[in-house]
Design an enzyme around this catalytic site. Structure first.
Site, PDB file in Angstrom:
ATOM      1  N   CYS A   1      40.919 -29.269 105.254  1.00 54.00           N
ATOM      2  CA  CYS A   1      41.955 -28.896 104.292  1.00 54.00           C
ATOM      3  C   CYS A   1      42.825 -30.111 103.940  1.00 54.00           C
ATOM      4  O   CYS A   1      42.339 -31.069 103.361  1.00 54.00           O
ATOM      5  CB  CYS A   1      42.757 -27.710 104.809  1.00 54.00           C
ATOM      6  SG  CYS A   1      43.771 -26.910 103.528  1.00 54.00           S
TER       7      CYS A   1
ATOM      8  N   HIS B   1      38.374 -23.854 105.347  1.00 51.00           N
ATOM      9  CA  HIS B   1      38.743 -23.729 106.758  1.00 51.00           C
ATOM     10  C   HIS B   1      37.552 -23.209 107.552  1.00 51.00           C
ATOM     11  O   HIS B   1      37.316 -21.998 107.592  1.00 51.00           O
ATOM     12  CB  HIS B   1      39.918 -22.770 106.916  1.00 51.00           C
ATOM     13  CG  HIS B   1      41.207 -23.315 106.409  1.00 51.00           C
ATOM     14  ND1 HIS B   1      42.061 -24.050 107.204  1.00 51.00           N
ATOM     15  CD2 HIS B   1      41.783 -23.255 105.189  1.00 51.00           C
ATOM     16  CE1 HIS B   1      43.115 -24.407 106.489  1.00 51.00           C
ATOM     17  NE2 HIS B   1      42.972 -23.942 105.268  1.00 51.00           N
TER      18      HIS B   1
ATOM     19  N   GLU C   1      37.304 -22.871 110.697  1.00 49.98           N
ATOM     20  CA  GLU C   1      37.788 -22.026 111.796  1.00 49.98           C
ATOM     21  C   GLU C   1      38.096 -20.610 111.351  1.00 49.98           C
ATOM     22  O   GLU C   1      38.249 -19.710 112.187  1.00 49.98           O
ATOM     23  CB  GLU C   1      39.024 -22.668 112.451  1.00 49.98           C
ATOM     24  CG  GLU C   1      40.326 -22.521 111.698  1.00 49.98           C
ATOM     25  CD  GLU C   1      40.521 -23.504 110.549  1.00 49.98           C
ATOM     26  OE1 GLU C   1      41.625 -23.542 109.989  1.00 49.98           O
ATOM     27  OE2 GLU C   1      39.571 -24.242 110.211  1.00 49.98           O
TER      28      GLU C   1
END
Length: 214
Positions: free
Chosen positions: A82, A192, A194
């Site tokens: 990001c 992202h 994650e």
């Protein structure tokens, strides 16, 4: 021995990043750190971030982490996430902020006048939610990840590399924009991983196994 250092400069949900890394690499030591010595000692480095670019630059400098990140990006397997992607470039339109100039290029805002889909419906900024990522060229971090796989985004700005050859992935919103870059030991993404469920965990797993070569 630190296997993976997650750079902590006060900007981002570092717990979710570290937990995802621990999940895919249970035998590795993952450390969230704001200590330049830890970053220098780590085998590989993850550089995440959320928030406004000027704030990120200010906090990075306030913690004395600028040179540590630049040095890590020079010679270790390095993953930007990001804002951790955007900070690698020269300049951002967000707050007229200078980046780290590790890679030549700029960061631009989605233009409101362009934000209309094929049916004429307005698209919102920030670009938030799931979107397909298309692989511009092969890379070890794409191993066993399908072309067009969906990842999770939250952003209003996107990178425009000076060297188009470093693009390894792109998405459309509504126009094509670079969402993933790679050069030598650096791989960085706008989305992202994650927060991207199975595909994101696979990308992180591939990073943990990656030797830093294209």
């Amino acid at each position: 021995m630190i296997d993976i250092a997650v750079v902590d400069y006060g900007m981002g949900n570092l717990r979710s990043v570290s937990k995802a890394l621990e999940h895919v690499a249970p035998g590795k030591r993952v450390v969230v750190t704001s200590d330049p010595a830890d970053i220098a000692a780590a085998e590989r480095v993850v550089f995440p971030g959320q928030g406004a670019m000027p704030d990120c630059v200010r906090e990075l400098d306030a913690r004395g982490l600028r040179q540590a990140v630049i040095s890590a990006a020079a010679d270790k397997p390095f993953l930007g996430i990001c804002i951790g992607l955007q900070l690698l470039f020269d300049h951002s339109e967000e707050g007229n902020a200078a980046g780290l100039s590790i890679l030549p290029g700029n960061v631009k805002r989605f233009a409101d006048a362009d934000m209309v889909d094929a049916n004429g419906a307005r698209l919102k900024v920030p670009h938030m939610g799931w979107n397909e990522v298309y692989q511009s060229r092969p890379h070890p971090i794409w191993n066993d990840i399908a072309d067009g796989e969906r990842f999770y985004y939250v952003h209003s700005y996107y990178v425009v590399p000076e060297d188009a050859e470093i693009e390894v992935g792109y998405s459309n919103y509504p126009k094509r924009f670079t969402s993933c870059i790679a050069r030598d030991n650096i791989f960085a993404v706008q989305f992202h991983p994650e927060k991207s469920q199975h595909a994101g965990l696979k990308l992180l797993s591939n990073f943990v196994a990656w030797d830093g070569r294209p």
